[in-house]
Design an enzyme around this catalytic site. Structure first.
Site, PDB file in Angstrom:
ATOM      1  N   MET A 282      21.690  11.765  14.724  1.00 40.52           N
ATOM      2  CA  MET A 282      20.425  12.144  14.084  1.00 40.52           C
ATOM      3  C   MET A 282      19.225  12.001  15.003  1.00 40.52           C
ATOM      4  O   MET A 282      18.105  12.335  14.612  1.00 40.52           O
ATOM      5  CB  MET A 282      20.205  11.269  12.835  1.00 40.52           C
ATOM      6  CG  MET A 282      21.222  11.494  11.737  1.00 40.52           C
ATOM      7  SD  MET A 282      21.185  13.180  11.099  1.00 40.52           S
ATOM      8  CE  MET A 282      19.517  13.271  10.447  1.00 40.52           C
ATOM      9  N   ARG A 283      19.444  11.524  16.225  1.00 43.11           N
ATOM     10  CA  ARG A 283      18.305  11.347  17.120  1.00 43.11           C
ATOM     11  C   ARG A 283      17.632  12.679  17.426  1.00 43.11           C
ATOM     12  O   ARG A 283      16.408  12.741  17.577  1.00 43.11           O
ATOM     13  CB  ARG A 283      18.743  10.653  18.409  1.00 43.11           C
ATOM     14  CG  ARG A 283      17.578  10.362  19.348  1.00 43.11           C
ATOM     15  CD  ARG A 283      17.983   9.524  20.551  1.00 43.11           C
ATOM     16  NE  ARG A 283      18.186   8.142  20.160  1.00 43.11           N
ATOM     17  CZ  ARG A 283      19.324   7.477  20.316  1.00 43.11           C
ATOM     18  NH1 ARG A 283      20.362   8.079  20.861  1.00 43.11           N
ATOM     19  NH2 ARG A 283      19.443   6.221  19.939  1.00 43.11           N
ATOM     20  N   ALA A 284      18.410  13.753  17.499  1.00 46.05           N
ATOM     21  CA  ALA A 284      17.823  15.059  17.791  1.00 46.05           C
ATOM     22  C   ALA A 284      16.829  15.475  16.711  1.00 46.05           C
ATOM     23  O   ALA A 284      15.749  16.006  17.010  1.00 46.05           O
ATOM     24  CB  ALA A 284      18.923  16.106  17.926  1.00 46.05           C
TER      25      ALA A 284
END
Length: 680
Positions: A282-284
């Site tokens: 989910m960092r993107a």
């Protein structure tokens, strides 16, 4: 209070004077507006102003207030309660220029995280800590030029600091911790090797740069560089107003950033784009959201638009959608536009003039006017590339094709078994062969050297003989510098893996060549994971060719393999002689990096007079130099000559059939001997 103006450095090329670097400039500005974006990685060929523009960034960054006298740059509004220079309650604050600290790739661990005065700590019990580069870069930018060449133990330190926002130094029971909220900026040339995936993901944005092809831009670059070299102070003064305006715009964007609104529509669009490109984790999504907000603030808006999301995605997603080191970076912009959908809706009309209700049915959709459903047409670009590769392979198999072809590698690889050099080396830390390294299992002690782990029991034993003065020093332990001992530790090193491939006609059978391609690609990928340098030599026809000079870039190796020609006679001796020449050169360049030869062949030698005898003589010569080798036998069929096994004897090499190269082949062989099911 008088306004603080950061000093102008006439030795630094102005940020606003850099030509043809729009993407680089935008990425650096976005992370300056919102440090939470997570930094920038700039990839590109040499001579593209990567280092110039990063070093110039410090001149346009806004100033910051820090606690007076704090070596760690604590924020007076929210000082670090665990700061070694604290507590800071009621302390005065001062204004200083923004920090851009450069981390040399050859720096020691103590230079990065700081060091303790071990002699004083052991003798008096007083912990004396000298801060490192992470402390200097707190609340600023840490810049690493050639970040892909950074040693693994320093990469681990950066990963810890980036993840935790703190740096902790521990030395034999002594511990110091301080804040290390850094914005990481790195530059690299992909031809010199790739980054570890963990560090790559820590960069919020990434930019691919290349030299401009436009004649006017290249002319401007030359003119400005010559003008700067001829009179730096005069040149910097010419751009002073632009620099000041840029700094003021960054300050205004920072002030506007908290007011930027993230609508449900924008949030859903970001999620759809990230899911459509199949990014990991989910960092993107989070980075894209922050970058889009910074982009809106930079352009004076307080609401995120479709254009903001598009600009952010082009910078935040390319390095996160890659599946393996062979995949080319980049983003399919056509797919991105499909996932973004239509333009932003027009603003709603004023509430006092509502539009009349419209009960008519909507007009039928015209496929030529509306974009296609992204779920139906958003094919992964890798599938398109694979289709093209399969089509070329099928075309090359048509009747009447020339016997000399071009080998196209497939994407399928496997994990090969671990191939190692014999003995114990002293090369750079890696994950292949046994070696004496900075970290690992303790196997002995020696005299102390800076940056190495202290061996406390051995130090105490060395200091024991001169403790007769104990009473005069109030019971303190007397430790002299000559008493310090360090631990000799054994771990794993990286090697120079030389892959020598037989590309002659005897290897040209379709199935055999596919097997060879898969094996070589698997070896390249394994070398990347183990932090090796790799070189690829192919021999065919009348001689050998160095397809890939020693490098850490497996992408370059895969590209060379895509156009690997095959056919003709088998100059095996010439291939081995090329290996010998390359090893001589590399031993001068890096004497501690041990080479490991992986020879992929069926053992045949047909080029020139006495081809087999010359190949055996060349193999014996390599063996006499102490070279560690592995022969991968690619001979197939029921009638086998066993020439590769004979060659392995002359080469004093490990012999391995190509079908046994895969790691799972070891498990299969064990299960074949013992068919009992393994315990779950």
């Amino acid at each position: 209070m008088t306004e603080f103006h950061p000093p102008v450095d006439a030795s630094t090329f102005p940020f606003s004077a850099v030509v043809g670097a729009d993407d680089m400039s935008l990425a650096l500005i976005l992370t300056s507006v919102s440090p939470e974006v997570g930094g920038v990685l700039i990839r590109g060929e040499k001579g593209t102003a990567k280092s110039t523009i990063v070093r110039a960034l410090a001149q346009v960054l806004p100033t910051q207030r820090v606690v007076e006298g704090c070596r760690f740059g604590c924020d007076p509004a929210a000082p670090d309660p665990r700061c070694p220079d604290g507590p800071h309650l009621g302390a005065r604050s001062v204004e200083r220029a923004a920090r851009l600290v450069e981390l040399p790739i050859g720096a020691s661990e103590d230079r990065v995280v700081g060091s303790l005065d071990l002699e004083r700590a052991l003798s008096t019990g007083v912990t004396s800590y000298e801060p490192g580069l992470l402390a200097s870069a707190n609340r600023g930018i840490l810049y690493v030029d050639e970040v892909n060449l950074l040693h693994d133990h320093l990469v681990d330190l950066l990963l810890d600091a980036a993840a935790m926002g703190r740096s902790t130094v521990e030395r034999e029971g002594f511990s110091v911790s301080h804040a290390a909220r850094i914005v990481l900026v790195g530059t690299m040339n992909p031809e010199e090797g790739e980054l570890r995936p963990q560090l790559l993901d820590r960069f919020g944005l990434t930019v691919e740069v290349a030299a401009p092809r436009d004649e006017q831009q290249r002319t401007d670059v030359i003119r400005r560089r010559l003008a700067f070299d001829a009179g730096p102070e005069r040149f910097v003064a010419e751009y002073a107003d632009q620099q000041r305006a840029l700094r003021e715009r960054i300050v205004a964007a920072r002030d506007r950033l908290p007011r930027v609104q993230l609508s449900d529509r924008a949030l859903a669009t970001i999620a759809r784009v990230c899911a459509g490109f199949e990014v990991d984790g989910m960092r993107a999504d989070i980075v894209t959201t922050r970058a889009a907000a910074a982009h809106a603030a930079w352009h004076g808006r307080e609401e995120i638009t479709r254009g903001d999301i598009r600009a952010a995605a082009l910078l935040a997603l390319p390095h996160r959608r890659r599946r393996n080191p062979f995949d080319e970076p980049g983003l399919d912009e056509q797919l991105l536009d499909q996932l973004l959908g239509d333009d932003d809706p027009p603003p709603p009309p004023p509430p006092d003039d509502p539009p009349p209700p419209d009960d008519s049915p909507p007009p039928p959709a015209d496929p030529s006017d509306n974009p296609a459903d992204p779920r139906e047409n958003s094919r992964d670009p890798r599938e398109t590339a694979q289709d093209a590769t399969d089509g070329q392979s099928a075309a090359s198999d048509k009747p009447g094709a020339a016997p000399t072809g071009v080998a196209k590698p497939r994407g399928a690889t496997y994990s090969p078994r671990l191939l190692t050099a014999r003995g114990i080396g002293e090369g750079a830390a890696g994950k292949r062969s046994r070696a004496l390294t900075a970290t690992g299992k303790t196997v002995g002690v020696s005299e102390y050297a800076d940056g190495r782990r202290l061996h406390l029991p051995a130090t105490l034993r060395a200091a024991a003989p001169h403790q007769h003065a104990r009473g005069r020093d109030g019971g303190k332990l007397l430790v002299h510098p000559r008493d310090l001992r360090r631990a000799r530790t054994q771990g794993r090193e990286s090697n120079l893996v030389l892959i020598c491939v037989d590309a002659s006609g005897s290897m040209g059978a379709r199935k055999r060549m596919e097997q060879v391609k898969t094996a070589v690609l698997s070896l390249l990928l394994d070398a990347y994971r183990r932090r090796d340098k790799v070189a690829v030599i192919a021999f065919r026809g009348r001689g050998a060719e160095l397809l890939l000079p020693p490098t850490s870039s497996v992408e370059a190796g895969a590209r060379r393999l895509e156009t690997l020609p095959h056919g003709g006679r088998t100059p095996l001796a010439e291939g081995l002689e090329s290996v010998a020449r390359l090893i001589e050169i590399e031993r001068v360049r890096d004497p501690k990096r041990r080479p490991l030869l992986v020879l992929v062949t069926d053992g045949r030698a047909t080029a020139g007079d006495n081809a087999v005898r010359r190949s055996h003589r060349a193999a014996a010569h390599l063996a006499a130099t102490g070279l560690d080798s592995v022969v991968i036998d690619c001979e197939t069929g029921k009638m086998r000559l066993g020439l590769a096994r004979q060659l392995a004897v002359h080469l004093d090499a490990e012999y391995l059939p190509v079908g046994d190269l895969a790691a799972h082949a070891i498990v299969d062989a064990v299960e074949a001997r013992d068919p009992r099911p393994r315990a779950a």
